[in-house]
Scaffold this active site. Sequence first.
Site, PDB file in Angstrom:
ATOM      1  N   HIS A  44       0.852  -1.189   0.000  1.00 14.05           N
ATOM      2  CA  HIS A  44       0.000   0.000   0.000  1.00 14.05           C
ATOM      3  C   HIS A  44       0.888   1.240   0.000  1.00 14.05           C
ATOM      4  CE1 HIS A  44      -3.511   2.330   2.167  1.00 14.05           C
ATOM      5  NE2 HIS A  44      -3.102   2.919   1.051  1.00 14.05           N
ATOM      6  N   GLU A  71      -2.003  -1.317  -3.588  1.00 18.81           N
ATOM      7  CA  GLU A  71      -3.137  -0.625  -2.973  1.00 18.81           C
ATOM      8  C   GLU A  71      -2.898   0.877  -3.017  1.00 18.81           C
ATOM      9  OE1 GLU A  71      -4.594  -3.990   0.242  1.00 18.81           O
ATOM     10  OE2 GLU A  71      -3.306  -2.360   0.952  1.00 18.81           O
ATOM     11  N   HIS A 192      -7.959  -8.187   5.759  1.00 21.81           N
ATOM     12  CA  HIS A 192      -7.824  -7.176   6.813  1.00 21.81           C
ATOM     13  C   HIS A 192      -8.058  -7.821   8.177  1.00 21.81           C
ATOM     14  CE1 HIS A 192      -7.023  -3.001   7.830  1.00 21.81           C
ATOM     15  NE2 HIS A 192      -7.808  -3.189   8.862  1.00 21.81           N
TER      16      HIS A 192
END
Length: 241
Positions: A44, A71, A192
């Site tokens: 990310h 991400e 997550h």
Amino acid sequence: MAALLGVNIDHVATLRQARGTRYPDPVSAALVCEQAGAEGITLHLREDRRHIQDDDVRRMRPLLKTRMNLELAVTDEMIAFAKEIQPQHVCFVPERRQEVTTEGGLDVVGQFEKVKAATQTLAAVGCDVSLFIDADLAQIDAAIACGAPTIELHTGAYADAETEEQQQAELQRIIEGVEYAASKGLVVNAGHGLNLDNITPIAAIPQIHELNIGHSIIADSVFVGLAQAVQHMKAAIQAAR
């Protein structure tokens, strides 16, 4: 067939940035994860660059033997960067500066035109675009309308549930979301907050294509080493179906 494992290596970079050193190198970590059996590498690039840096992405892209899942927030800067790098996969995620980690799914309904335009822009250069959303049917429908071929369902509420009753309710919501999205032709990933203690019920959902897991694997690697931490998670995923 078991779900694939995508390993998020953000927190290798978190450890590096904590001291402002050049080590540990997330690129080296990504290669270890691949050798240990990861089917993809997720990272990310946040707007505040709190862990992964632009140079990490640039160095990693040509070295990966599996797939890069990058991400990004839905911003002009990040879309331009993705067009430059052209990772195999881009996952659009929500982002707030003050959050410790991504706290919820992307509100596709509330910013539909923006997300649709970003999805189309990156699809045009060959990126497989996914949207990180909650297991909400309206958000899933909006993702379909955007033209995204893939979604990643946010499992944070399931992972953070404080009671068995809450966790089961969240699990059922995820199952319903997965089944609905798959019935509409979407590729469905999830992630997550997943760890060895809570992975099995999620990994058992037959329509889930890939699970993206990072923090718990990096945490376990402190005790058992990175390759073994990846292998432990992969074994748990494979045992679930």
